[in-house]
Design a protein around this motif. Structure first.
Motif, mmCIF file in Angstrom:
data_model
loop_
_atom_site.group_PDB
_atom_site.id
_atom_site.type_symbol
_atom_site.label_atom_id
_atom_site.label_comp_id
_atom_site.label_asym_id
_atom_site.label_seq_id
_atom_site.Cartn_x
_atom_site.Cartn_y
_atom_site.Cartn_z
ATOM 1 N N SER A 117 0.796 -1.206 -0.231
ATOM 2 C CA SER A 117 0.188 -0.056 0.041
ATOM 3 C C SER A 117 0.823 1.335 -0.066
ATOM 4 O O SER A 117 0.501 2.255 -0.701
ATOM 5 C CB SER A 117 -0.860 -0.168 1.178
ATOM 6 N N ALA A 118 1.923 1.359 0.867
ATOM 7 C CA ALA A 118 2.699 2.358 1.130
ATOM 8 C C ALA A 118 3.392 2.791 -0.380
ATOM 9 O O ALA A 118 3.542 3.749 -0.888
ATOM 10 C CB ALA A 118 3.589 2.454 2.259
ATOM 11 N N LEU A 119 4.047 1.575 -1.013
ATOM 12 C CA LEU A 119 4.660 1.741 -2.276
ATOM 13 C C LEU A 119 3.723 2.200 -3.188
ATOM 14 O O LEU A 119 4.102 3.092 -4.254
ATOM 15 C CB LEU A 119 5.578 0.492 -2.537
ATOM 16 N N VAL A 120 2.492 1.739 -3.499
ATOM 17 C CA VAL A 120 1.586 2.014 -4.389
ATOM 18 C C VAL A 120 1.261 3.601 -4.173
ATOM 19 O O VAL A 120 1.283 4.253 -5.373
ATOM 20 C CB VAL A 120 0.445 1.355 -4.153
ATOM 21 N N ARG A 121 0.839 3.974 -3.020
ATOM 22 C CA ARG A 121 0.695 5.443 -2.843
ATOM 23 C C ARG A 121 1.912 6.337 -3.126
ATOM 24 O O ARG A 121 1.796 7.325 -3.882
ATOM 25 C CB ARG A 121 0.267 5.632 -1.374
ATOM 26 N N GLY A 122 3.042 5.872 -2.887
ATOM 27 C CA GLY A 122 4.470 6.720 -3.169
ATOM 28 C C GLY A 122 4.588 6.927 -4.645
ATOM 29 O O GLY A 122 4.837 7.810 -5.036
ATOM 30 N N PHE A 123 4.118 5.796 -5.426
ATOM 31 C CA PHE A 123 4.428 5.870 -6.795
ATOM 32 C C PHE A 123 3.293 6.370 -7.510
ATOM 33 O O PHE A 123 3.075 6.612 -8.793
ATOM 34 C CB PHE A 123 4.712 4.524 -7.487
ATOM 35 N N GLN A 124 2.150 6.844 -6.794
ATOM 36 C CA GLN A 124 0.878 7.276 -7.302
ATOM 37 C C GLN A 124 0.408 6.425 -8.376
ATOM 38 O O GLN A 124 -0.176 6.971 -9.453
ATOM 39 C CB GLN A 124 1.240 8.842 -7.955
ATOM 40 N N PHE A 125 0.325 5.121 -7.990
ATOM 41 C CA PHE A 125 -0.298 4.048 -8.980
ATOM 42 C C PHE A 125 -1.508 3.340 -8.364
ATOM 43 O O PHE A 125 -1.916 2.644 -9.194
ATOM 44 C CB PHE A 125 0.781 2.997 -8.892
ATOM 45 N N GLU A 126 -2.374 4.055 -7.559
ATOM 46 C CA GLU A 126 -3.361 3.517 -7.055
ATOM 47 C C GLU A 126 -4.675 2.969 -8.151
ATOM 48 O O GLU A 126 -5.224 1.924 -8.041
ATOM 49 C CB GLU A 126 -4.310 4.420 -6.200
ATOM 50 N N GLU A 127 -4.710 3.668 -9.114
ATOM 51 C CA GLU A 127 -5.762 3.617 -10.276
ATOM 52 C C GLU A 127 -5.265 2.435 -11.237
ATOM 53 O O GLU A 127 -6.111 2.133 -12.244
ATOM 54 C CB GLU A 127 -6.289 4.767 -10.809
ATOM 55 N N TYR A 128 -4.077 2.039 -11.148
ATOM 56 C CA TYR A 128 -3.611 1.238 -12.066
ATOM 57 C C TYR A 128 -3.351 -0.253 -11.822
ATOM 58 O O TYR A 128 -2.898 -1.308 -12.358
ATOM 59 C CB TYR A 128 -2.192 1.733 -12.833
ATOM 60 N N THR A 129 -3.670 -0.633 -10.367
ATOM 61 C CA THR A 129 -3.274 -2.024 -9.976
ATOM 62 C C THR A 129 -3.857 -3.206 -10.970
ATOM 63 O O THR A 129 -3.331 -4.307 -10.321
ATOM 64 C CB THR A 129 -3.449 -2.145 -8.625
ATOM 65 N N GLN A 130 -5.144 -2.953 -11.257
ATOM 66 C CA GLN A 130 -5.838 -4.045 -12.011
ATOM 67 C C GLN A 130 -6.117 -3.805 -13.546
ATOM 68 O O GLN A 130 -7.006 -4.240 -14.106
ATOM 69 C CB GLN A 130 -7.487 -3.741 -11.375
ATOM 70 N N VAL A 131 -4.988 -2.951 -14.105
ATOM 71 C CA VAL A 131 -5.014 -2.628 -15.500
ATOM 72 C C VAL A 131 -4.200 -3.568 -15.948
ATOM 73 O O VAL A 131 -2.867 -3.761 -15.478
ATOM 74 C CB VAL A 131 -4.503 -1.216 -15.838
ATOM 75 N N LEU A 132 -4.158 -4.079 -17.149
ATOM 76 C CA LEU A 132 -3.288 -4.983 -17.759
ATOM 77 C C LEU A 132 -2.084 -4.320 -18.136
ATOM 78 O O LEU A 132 -2.084 -3.132 -18.676
ATOM 79 C CB LEU A 132 -3.911 -5.743 -19.147
ATOM 80 N N PHE A 133 -1.115 -5.035 -18.234
ATOM 81 C CA PHE A 133 0.404 -4.229 -18.333
ATOM 82 C C PHE A 133 0.405 -3.932 -19.697
ATOM 83 O O PHE A 133 0.784 -2.605 -19.886
ATOM 84 C CB PHE A 133 1.565 -5.333 -18.359
ATOM 85 N N ARG A 134 -0.241 -4.565 -20.731
ATOM 86 C CA ARG A 134 -0.220 -4.006 -22.244
ATOM 87 C C ARG A 134 -0.943 -2.662 -22.396
ATOM 88 O O ARG A 134 -0.579 -2.140 -23.502
ATOM 89 C CB ARG A 134 -0.784 -5.394 -23.065
ATOM 90 N N GLU A 135 -1.658 -2.323 -21.473
ATOM 91 C CA GLU A 135 -2.253 -1.015 -21.562
ATOM 92 C C GLU A 135 -1.871 0.016 -20.778
ATOM 93 O O GLU A 135 -2.503 1.110 -20.683
ATOM 94 C CB GLU A 135 -3.947 -1.198 -21.020
ATOM 95 N N LEU A 136 -0.686 -0.183 -19.996
ATOM 96 C CA LEU A 136 -0.171 0.812 -19.020
ATOM 97 C C LEU A 136 0.897 1.499 -19.982
ATOM 98 O O LEU A 136 1.568 0.986 -21.021
ATOM 99 C CB LEU A 136 0.491 0.006 -17.921
ATOM 100 N N SER A 137 1.189 2.894 -19.538
ATOM 101 C CA SER A 137 2.261 3.607 -20.351
ATOM 102 C C SER A 137 3.666 2.959 -20.203
ATOM 103 O O SER A 137 3.739 2.289 -18.929
ATOM 104 C CB SER A 137 2.185 4.858 -19.882
ATOM 105 N N THR A 138 4.488 3.429 -20.590
ATOM 106 C CA THR A 138 6.007 2.958 -20.178
ATOM 107 C C THR A 138 6.424 3.228 -18.750
ATOM 108 O O THR A 138 6.799 2.520 -18.087
ATOM 109 C CB THR A 138 7.005 3.541 -20.986
ATOM 110 N N GLY A 139 6.071 4.512 -18.342
ATOM 111 C CA GLY A 139 6.376 4.894 -16.899
ATOM 112 C C GLY A 139 5.567 3.767 -15.913
ATOM 113 O O GLY A 139 6.099 3.726 -14.739
ATOM 114 N N ASN A 140 4.187 3.770 -16.247
ATOM 115 C CA ASN A 140 3.600 2.918 -15.347
ATOM 116 C C ASN A 140 3.928 1.187 -15.321
ATOM 117 O O ASN A 140 3.826 0.690 -14.196
ATOM 118 C CB ASN A 140 2.158 3.002 -15.454
ATOM 119 N N ARG A 141 4.326 0.909 -16.355
ATOM 120 C CA ARG A 141 4.839 -0.614 -16.413
ATOM 121 C C ARG A 141 6.004 -0.357 -15.398
ATOM 122 O O ARG A 141 6.310 -1.409 -14.558
ATOM 123 C CB ARG A 141 5.286 -0.845 -17.755
#
Length: 247
Positions: A117-141
């Motif tokens: 949880s702390a790492l996800v918040r720190g990287f501002q990744f909360e809304e992407y945890t259930q998104v397929l990798f193929r649909e993520l940007s380079t930065g979010n991957r």
């Protein structure tokens, strides 16, 4: 070789085309619980070194390697479970979500599912945890891979250009994680940004001509390293700024 080192390498040679070595006679000692930065010009072999350590490079020969003073191969299960690699370009597992990947990695490394949880918040990744990798940007991957890496706390963490593709806030958070990693293990990372090295490292290694040519102590300013490199490698007098930023 240093018998007290966590990982000690001697005479590492690596290539993609026979007769054209990328790494040549490279020696490297990484102590337990230290943060080490690696810098070098484009083509110096930074990614090749990480690929070799990951056991992914067929064209590789090593005179000797030791893990905590004992002989080791990069493909030994014992070594693989103690190291984790994040490459500059992360395109594996396109049909995994972050949660899928985290569970897969934890199982592969024989660890319980870690709290993130702390790492996800720190990287501002909360809304992407259930998104397929193929649909993520380079930065979010990249963020997904970094969160997993830091959550697993490997004894040896290897990061190839970890800052690439990250936004400002995530970069600042990453610097905090990197600078404090020696509390849990050893970190070796490459970067073309001198500030990322000087802000976080105990040592900075210069990769040139296929081997480690210079070592700078941690805490030295980026300007000081740039001046020394420019003066020694290019025959320029101190104060000149013609030094090409290493990549």
């Amino acid at each position: 070789m240093d018998s007290t080192a966590l990982l000690s390498l001697g005479g590492l040679n690596a290539w993609y085309t026979p007769g054209r070595p990328v790494l040549s006679g490279l020696s490297l000692d990484l102590g337990p619980r230290e943060v080490v930065g690696l810098i070098g010009c484009n083509g110096a072999g930074k990614t090749t070194l990480f690929r070799a350590l990951a056991g992914l490079l067929p064209g590789c020969r090593l005179d000797r390697a030791a893990w905590e003073g004992r002989p080791v191969s990069f493909r030994d299960d014992r070594f693989k479970r103690d190291r984790f690699v994040v490459f500059a370009e992360e395109r594996s597992f396109p049909y995994f979500t972050f949660r899928d990947y985290l569970a897969y990695a934890a199982d592969a490394y024989g660890r319980p599912l870690p709290a993130v949880s702390a790492l996800v918040r720190g990287f501002q990744f909360e809304e992407y945890t259930q998104v397929l990798f193929r649909e993520l940007s380079t930065g979010n991957r990249k963020k997904a891979a970094l969160i997993t890496a830091f959550a697993l706390h490997p004894r040896l963490l290897l990061l190839d250009e970890p800052v690439n593709g990250l936004d400002f806030q995530s970069t600042e958070f990453l610097y905090q994680l990197m600078g404090s990693y020696k509390q849990v293990g050893t970190l070796l990372f490459s970067s073309h940004i001198l500030e990322s090295l000087t802000l976080t490292c105990d040592r900075v290694l210069v990769l040139e001509g296929g081997s480690i040519r210079k070592t700078f102590p941690g805490g030295q300013s980026a300007g000081a390293i740039r001046e020394v490199l420019a003066h020694e490698d290019h025959g320029e007098s101190p104060g000149q700024t013609a030094f090409r930023p290493p990549v």
